[in-house]
Design a protein around this motif. Sequence first.
Motif, PDB file in Angstrom:
ATOM      1  N   GLU C 267       4.385  36.366  -9.110  1.00 53.78           N
ATOM      2  CA  GLU C 267       3.173  35.998  -8.381  1.00 53.78           C
ATOM      3  C   GLU C 267       3.584  35.308  -7.092  1.00 53.78           C
ATOM      4  O   GLU C 267       4.198  34.243  -7.120  1.00 53.78           O
ATOM      5  CB  GLU C 267       2.327  35.050  -9.255  1.00 53.78           C
ATOM      6  CG  GLU C 267       0.835  35.088  -8.982  1.00 53.78           C
ATOM      7  CD  GLU C 267       0.399  34.298  -7.768  1.00 53.78           C
ATOM      8  OE1 GLU C 267      -0.766  34.398  -7.381  1.00 53.78           O
ATOM      9  OE2 GLU C 267       1.257  33.577  -7.164  1.00 53.78           O
ATOM     10  N   GLY C 270      -0.656  32.791  -5.079  1.00 54.66           N
ATOM     11  CA  GLY C 270      -1.200  31.477  -5.408  1.00 54.66           C
ATOM     12  C   GLY C 270      -2.706  31.491  -5.585  1.00 54.66           C
ATOM     13  O   GLY C 270      -3.383  30.546  -5.185  1.00 54.66           O
ATOM     14  N   PHE C 275      -2.764  35.992 -10.057  1.00 63.39           N
ATOM     15  CA  PHE C 275      -2.185  35.557 -11.338  1.00 63.39           C
ATOM     16  C   PHE C 275      -2.715  36.454 -12.459  1.00 63.39           C
ATOM     17  O   PHE C 275      -1.977  36.816 -13.381  1.00 63.39           O
ATOM     18  CB  PHE C 275      -2.523  34.090 -11.609  1.00 63.39           C
ATOM     19  CG  PHE C 275      -1.794  33.510 -12.778  1.00 63.39           C
ATOM     20  CD1 PHE C 275      -0.538  32.934 -12.619  1.00 63.39           C
ATOM     21  CD2 PHE C 275      -2.337  33.543 -14.058  1.00 63.39           C
ATOM     22  CE1 PHE C 275       0.154  32.405 -13.711  1.00 63.39           C
ATOM     23  CE2 PHE C 275      -1.651  33.018 -15.150  1.00 63.39           C
ATOM     24  CZ  PHE C 275      -0.408  32.447 -14.970  1.00 63.39           C
ATOM     25  N   CYS C 278      -0.827  39.599 -12.936  1.00 63.07           N
ATOM     26  CA  CYS C 278       0.414  39.343 -13.682  1.00 63.07           C
ATOM     27  C   CYS C 278       0.156  39.290 -15.180  1.00 63.07           C
ATOM     28  O   CYS C 278       0.923  39.837 -15.978  1.00 63.07           O
ATOM     29  CB  CYS C 278       1.051  38.035 -13.214  1.00 63.07           C
ATOM     30  SG  CYS C 278       1.602  38.091 -11.500  1.00 63.07           S
ATOM     31  N   GLN C 279      -0.918  38.631 -15.577  1.00 58.81           N
ATOM     32  CA  GLN C 279      -1.236  38.506 -17.006  1.00 58.81           C
ATOM     33  C   GLN C 279      -1.500  39.868 -17.651  1.00 58.81           C
ATOM     34  O   GLN C 279      -1.280  40.052 -18.833  1.00 58.81           O
ATOM     35  CB  GLN C 279      -2.505  37.671 -17.203  1.00 58.81           C
ATOM     36  CG  GLN C 279      -2.406  36.243 -16.736  1.00 58.81           C
ATOM     37  CD  GLN C 279      -3.560  35.419 -17.297  1.00 58.81           C
ATOM     38  OE1 GLN C 279      -3.654  35.188 -18.500  1.00 58.81           O
ATOM     39  NE2 GLN C 279      -4.436  34.974 -16.428  1.00 58.81           N
ATOM     40  N   ILE C 288       6.437  36.122 -16.497  1.00 62.72           N
ATOM     41  CA  ILE C 288       5.624  35.901 -15.299  1.00 62.72           C
ATOM     42  C   ILE C 288       6.285  34.762 -14.539  1.00 62.72           C
ATOM     43  O   ILE C 288       6.417  33.655 -15.067  1.00 62.72           O
ATOM     44  CB  ILE C 288       4.169  35.503 -15.646  1.00 62.72           C
ATOM     45  CG1 ILE C 288       3.459  36.637 -16.399  1.00 62.72           C
ATOM     46  CG2 ILE C 288       3.399  35.147 -14.368  1.00 62.72           C
ATOM     47  CD1 ILE C 288       2.037  36.286 -16.848  1.00 62.72           C
ATOM     48  N   ASN C 290       5.816  32.536 -11.453  1.00 65.77           N
ATOM     49  CA  ASN C 290       4.850  32.146 -10.433  1.00 65.77           C
ATOM     50  C   ASN C 290       5.554  31.445  -9.278  1.00 65.77           C
ATOM     51  O   ASN C 290       6.236  30.433  -9.477  1.00 65.77           O
ATOM     52  CB  ASN C 290       3.807  31.195 -11.035  1.00 65.77           C
ATOM     53  CG  ASN C 290       2.741  30.833 -10.023  1.00 65.77           C
ATOM     54  OD1 ASN C 290       1.794  31.585  -9.842  1.00 65.77           O
ATOM     55  ND2 ASN C 290       2.914  29.712  -9.315  1.00 65.77           N
ATOM     56  N   HIS C 294      -0.820  27.115  -5.880  1.00 69.37           N
ATOM     57  CA  HIS C 294      -2.204  27.267  -6.304  1.00 69.37           C
ATOM     58  C   HIS C 294      -3.038  26.046  -5.944  1.00 69.37           C
ATOM     59  O   HIS C 294      -2.570  24.909  -6.053  1.00 69.37           O
ATOM     60  CB  HIS C 294      -2.277  27.483  -7.818  1.00 69.37           C
ATOM     61  CG  HIS C 294      -1.745  28.807  -8.243  1.00 69.37           C
ATOM     62  ND1 HIS C 294      -2.549  29.869  -8.574  1.00 69.37           N
ATOM     63  CD2 HIS C 294      -0.473  29.272  -8.354  1.00 69.37           C
ATOM     64  CE1 HIS C 294      -1.808  30.912  -8.895  1.00 69.37           C
ATOM     65  NE2 HIS C 294      -0.535  30.576  -8.774  1.00 69.37           N
ATOM     66  N   ILE C 312       6.263  32.113 -19.016  1.00 68.20           N
ATOM     67  CA  ILE C 312       5.668  31.860 -17.705  1.00 68.20           C
ATOM     68  C   ILE C 312       6.423  30.708 -17.068  1.00 68.20           C
ATOM     69  O   ILE C 312       6.596  29.663 -17.687  1.00 68.20           O
ATOM     70  CB  ILE C 312       4.176  31.470 -17.838  1.00 68.20           C
ATOM     71  CG1 ILE C 312       3.411  32.545 -18.618  1.00 68.20           C
ATOM     72  CG2 ILE C 312       3.546  31.253 -16.461  1.00 68.20           C
ATOM     73  CD1 ILE C 312       1.962  32.153 -18.943  1.00 68.20           C
ATOM     74  N   MET C 314       7.181  28.400 -13.305  1.00 67.99           N
ATOM     75  CA  MET C 314       6.601  28.019 -12.014  1.00 67.99           C
ATOM     76  C   MET C 314       7.450  26.896 -11.460  1.00 67.99           C
ATOM     77  O   MET C 314       8.154  26.225 -12.206  1.00 67.99           O
ATOM     78  CB  MET C 314       5.160  27.554 -12.210  1.00 67.99           C
ATOM     79  CG  MET C 314       4.988  26.415 -13.190  1.00 67.99           C
ATOM     80  SD  MET C 314       3.276  26.243 -13.780  1.00 67.99           S
ATOM     81  CE  MET C 314       3.087  27.718 -14.793  1.00 67.99           C
TER      82      MET C 314
ATOM     83  N   ILE D 302      -2.514  24.981 -13.158  1.00 61.74           N
ATOM     84  CA  ILE D 302      -1.388  25.414 -12.332  1.00 61.74           C
ATOM     85  C   ILE D 302      -1.396  24.753 -10.959  1.00 61.74           C
ATOM     86  O   ILE D 302      -0.360  24.678 -10.289  1.00 61.74           O
ATOM     87  CB  ILE D 302      -1.367  26.963 -12.245  1.00 61.74           C
ATOM     88  CG1 ILE D 302       0.022  27.468 -11.864  1.00 61.74           C
ATOM     89  CG2 ILE D 302      -2.464  27.473 -11.323  1.00 61.74           C
ATOM     90  CD1 ILE D 302       0.209  28.956 -12.073  1.00 61.74           C
ATOM     91  N   TRP D 306       2.398  23.877 -10.830  1.00 59.80           N
ATOM     92  CA  TRP D 306       3.274  24.825 -10.110  1.00 59.80           C
ATOM     93  C   TRP D 306       4.481  24.101  -9.532  1.00 59.80           C
ATOM     94  O   TRP D 306       5.574  24.660  -9.474  1.00 59.80           O
ATOM     95  CB  TRP D 306       2.497  25.543  -8.981  1.00 59.80           C
ATOM     96  CG  TRP D 306       2.273  24.717  -7.754  1.00 59.80           C
ATOM     97  CD1 TRP D 306       1.193  23.962  -7.463  1.00 59.80           C
ATOM     98  CD2 TRP D 306       3.191  24.539  -6.665  1.00 59.80           C
ATOM     99  NE1 TRP D 306       1.358  23.322  -6.267  1.00 59.80           N
ATOM    100  CE2 TRP D 306       2.572  23.652  -5.746  1.00 59.80           C
ATOM    101  CE3 TRP D 306       4.466  25.029  -6.362  1.00 59.80           C
ATOM    102  CZ2 TRP D 306       3.185  23.254  -4.565  1.00 59.80           C
ATOM    103  CZ3 TRP D 306       5.083  24.625  -5.180  1.00 59.80           C
ATOM    104  CH2 TRP D 306       4.448  23.747  -4.290  1.00 59.80           C
TER     105      TRP D 306
END
Lengths: 371, 371, 371, 371
Positions: C267, C270, C275, C278-279, C288, C290, C294, C312, C314, D302, D306
């Motif tokens: 991703e 943002g 997102f 991606c899911q 995933i 990120n 965001h 996931i 990030m 997020i 993030w």
Amino acid sequence: MEATTKKKPVKVLPKNARSKKSIDSKTMMGLVYDGPGKIALKIIPKPTVVKPTDALVKILKTTICGTDLGILHGKTPTCKPGTTLGHEGVGVIMEVGTAVRNFKPGDHVIISCITSDGTCEYCKKQMYAHCEDGGWILGHLINGTQAEYVRIPHADNSLYPIPAGADEEALVMLSDILPTGHEIGVINGQVKPGDTIAIIGAGPIGMSALLTAQFYSPAKIYMVDLDENRLKMAKKFGATDTINSGKEDAAKKIMAETKDGVDVAIEAVGAPATFDICQLIVRPGGHIANIGVHGKSVDLQIQNLWIRNITITMGLVNTNTTAMLLKTVSSGKIAPKKLITHHFKLKEILKAYEVFGNAGKEKAMKVIIEP
Amino acid sequence: MEATTKKKPVKVLPKNARSKKSIDSKTMMGLVYDGPGKIALKIIPKPTVVKPTDALVKILKTTICGTDLGILHGKTPTCKPGTTLGHEGVGVIMEVGTAVRNFKPGDHVIISCITSDGTCEYCKKQMYAHCEDGGWILGHLINGTQAEYVRIPHADNSLYPIPAGADEEALVMLSDILPTGHEIGVINGQVKPGDTIAIIGAGPIGMSALLTAQFYSPAKIYMVDLDENRLKMAKKFGATDTINSGKEDAAKKIMAETKDGVDVAIEAVGAPATFDICQLIVRPGGHIANIGVHGKSVDLQIQNLWIRNITITMGLVNTNTTAMLLKTVSSGKIAPKKLITHHFKLKEILKAYEVFGNAGKEKAMKVIIEP
Amino acid sequence: MEATTKKKPVKVLPKNARSKKSIDSKTMMGLVYDGPGKIALKIIPKPTVVKPTDALVKILKTTICGTDLGILHGKTPTCKPGTTLGHEGVGVIMEVGTAVRNFKPGDHVIISCITSDGTCEYCKKQMYAHCEDGGWILGHLINGTQAEYVRIPHADNSLYPIPAGADEEALVMLSDILPTGHEIGVINGQVKPGDTIAIIGAGPIGMSALLTAQFYSPAKIYMVDLDENRLKMAKKFGATDTINSGKEDAAKKIMAETKDGVDVAIEAVGAPATFDICQLIVRPGGHIANIGVHGKSVDLQIQNLWIRNITITMGLVNTNTTAMLLKTVSSGKIAPKKLITHHFKLKEILKAYEVFGNAGKEKAMKVIIEP
Amino acid sequence: MEATTKKKPVKVLPKNARSKKSIDSKTMMGLVYDGPGKIALKIIPKPTVVKPTDALVKILKTTICGTDLGILHGKTPTCKPGTTLGHEGVGVIMEVGTAVRNFKPGDHVIISCITSDGTCEYCKKQMYAHCEDGGWILGHLINGTQAEYVRIPHADNSLYPIPAGADEEALVMLSDILPTGHEIGVINGQVKPGDTIAIIGAGPIGMSALLTAQFYSPAKIYMVDLDENRLKMAKKFGATDTINSGKEDAAKKIMAETKDGVDVAIEAVGAPATFDICQLIVRPGGHIANIGVHGKSVDLQIQNLWIRNITITMGLVNTNTTAMLLKTVSSGKIAPKKLITHHFKLKEILKAYEVFGNAGKEKAMKVIIEP
């Protein structure tokens, strides 16, 4: 590079002459290496803060390492006569350089055996052992901890704060042997829950591997040594099986009792014979984690091992798990204090060397030296 | 254990006598090992599906491996006279046992050099090389692929489907050498973007390591060999630097040109001299990934290396990256076909052995054998 | 904590008035954030070395980041009015503090967007983004690089030396976007050879993920965006497939064309909508990663995903792969220069913001600002 | 696909009517799901070996899982009425198909909740949960273990041999909950020595995470639940701190007591409120390991997370650590038996459901059902 602090003249300490009065604030007692076979407790210049990243530490407790015996026996030519020995200890900070941010006078600290500048290529990979302005220099290339005071370069990265209320004696084991057993033995060997492992050598380093291996819950831990007393101690420390390799063929016994050998064989001696045991007992897909300091080459049986998908690791401790180990000691997951068998005053350090040098006879594991 | 299929009498193939008519459906041509120094192309019994997990595969293309030369030269006593050689190839499925679920007659497949039952302790760890009912058995303990047909045990786990439209000749390289170079050289060596690596030996395995190392974008790849032609080929295949170790001291040159040595040294020969180069050039924290099949022990310079935090790996290919490699070939990330230098018909296989056995003179890398 | 340098009064730069003479050595030009919606190029105090670990760097080239637009649009309240913006750039060292060991005046350097003290708990884990005396502070909590000069705290750990002869313009991409795409997108996503991956968003960060993903040889790279020009650019940069999500249902198309979805979904926007793609497309066992910053929460479809064994990740870039990336640029494995579409002089920086802020219309990717 | 065995008519078991005589060898007792809210103990056809890879197992001990309650409450529409429930248990093999190689009649086995064919793409990655001809099918898509007998497909990969002398009751915990807590909670969360972790939910799965987390020696383990009795039990099982989230704000308390939050937050409930606690307490660089089975989406913060470099994992158990866990149970490293609070006969299974369904009131953790 740090030779200036070592070249100053030293006076031999007159027998029983030392008292607080007899030494002015510019000198101190220290154990000095005088060339192969020779060490002496002397009155030497007290170190000072030289660089902005230095700290001056007053030693509260130190100890002797097998490596110190190696220097004494002339095996470490990089250590020049005149060097104060010792790379382990806890102490209290007396003074810090202008660039030291993490510590201040009065802080109690663990001294790492490895000095790390925190900025070189190796430090950025957490390979502090290979720091381009550090590594193992204490009591080797610069003056060490078997003294009243020590100068610690790159203090921010080379000292660890001692939490209030901690048992400082136990924490001396975090300067070197506990991280060494953990990083070079257990982590490199990738010990996992349910594993069968063997540790060859029940000295302080092997015992440290034994204690820290249990962080990862192996199902079976063989301890192999020639000394019955150490094997008994190993049983108390968590070994599930012990083998006296002077009395039986350790490799044969282990191969008979396991399916295909051990998942991890940890070499904690540094000799061809003990490395050979590891080669004979490692199972397909297994690990040989060498901790021992070797003086000569070993005959790697690669004609048998190439097909077995094994991994062999070796190395000097990076002390990058010291903070983690400190948490496990604080929470009672491990009690390194039980490695300590003897206590001496600094003025008795030559006797301490004698006891530690005859560890088998003296039933010694780690000795503590205090001011 | 599979000896029954090997004990049947074989007839020597009369010169030029073979035709489709001359062989009834119960026999076929195959290259048989007759003891040290002796191989012959013979008419032998055609294999059949014996167990419910077997597949019978008609060979479309096969090749010769250095290991086959090893057997011919008597270095593999576990391979008994009477065995059909060969453990690489692509083919088409003729028949499957009742328990085979992933393949059906007509499917085109890559034959893995490693047989895997998929259920033993080692297979469950993806260590197929050590499968308790498999491993390297093809052309070693059971009859192999240098024939018109081959029986593949545990077909579901030991064959890989060929995608429609693929260049099948290129995929012969996926039976053994490409996964070997990739898994035992590149993955075990942990090649990373920006790394400096050295591959010692520019034969098919070294070349496979060279091709697959580039999956991970090392910055500098040294290729070391004695053969100028192979070094030239290596340059075309992506080596950034080549060293003829017959003309210059490879270790000295590499140490002079790099900061502390290479991140990864890949041994792709199997001899003490080439292993020694690896020992001399690996940097602190680096890896020696041994792929070579060694006939004798090597002298591990652990007195120098113990302090350098290095990792040494070795092993037989697990072929657990074959599916991954197939995707990279299909997407054009790698062109293994360029390893192929010669083509022969099965009836010319003795000539193919001669050419492959004199690879330097013949400028041969991999040879393809077709029906 | 660094507020003192920001509170000094600034003069607005008179139009076209600037010349070398008009500014004495104590002032310089800099782009100052004046509160939401307001930036101005001003004459401001030239920074100086304040702490022993500081370096003063003259900016040779800088650029504008999406994060700078975020500040301008009032999305970053932690950035106070009066701050000079910018956290990227290359420059030459003018002066260093007494504790700086790795750099000296005259050295050309890459400025990392992340400041790292090298000694705190997070730095010792290579998590420089969370440095207790650093992290992302440049052009955020302290004055940044969109100026003639910048003060860099903890210079030894926050600057990287530029090799002689390097193309310095390309290296501006190593301050932030290339390590961000690599670490937070590609490494966190664990891209492997043969993988199918998708990158959602073809802006500078998505493009950086695209370029660096290719270090690891994925077989298929989907690039998803609304901008046809960027998708065309992505094709040139190595995307194998592009989808204009304004014209077709990207998730539907990817699921139709792959077996179970993608191995890695990156991703790089943002926003909830991206997102969500991606899911929808991550396969069982997939990742995933990120990268997008965001502004609000996303609705995680855990009722569907819990059973799919996905990961996931990030985060903010640690810039712990900058040295690795520098090697890949030096060896030609990657050419970040192609991300640069526009050039401006520092005095034109407001125009540069306008172009970068209308990237779609202007077909802008990264813009270079020079003195 | 296995529907044929489920469509056969079943007879409701007459009260107290069952005796060994009353049932001929073609029928047995089994707990049948009859649609939302309805289960009944019935006389149903005894399963048989259908495929060559099947085993027929006589159940010695089984148990009830939260997932079974989920089916009963209509939350699992993929489970069709008529299915015998249960996916856990130990038993003895009565008969095996012709392709089963690892087991023979008379062998005592642990039944894995996950069926694995051992040959598909997912099985080759040890992702048995996503087996293309298996996964979680027992007591879900095919008849399960809450019966006298069960047919186990792909027996070689879906059963584990019980070592002689083992306590079989304890091993029922290895069918599902112990590997689930270990793999999806502890391993995915990457629990390390010295870590501070929190487990949200002290039910059987949370307790399994608690027991297996201790394999890796975390320093501090918070256990959070609403039930005082379960928290007391958690203390006995090794939690260092417990928080009743009905009485205090768990997130607030944990953040106050830790430096930056926890290294690992394990969600063992499956609800937005408990997932939210995890989001609030995970430290920079930390892990959220979700084990809970969620019925609806969660609001992922997020916009705050993030920047924190966190990793969120989730998944269905692969049971790829079952063999490892068996070793730890055999060697006494873990005593899963203490999770067992109640015992019932199979004919009392409806009462067992009632007790397990009112776990709080009944102080139940795991219940054992025996023939």
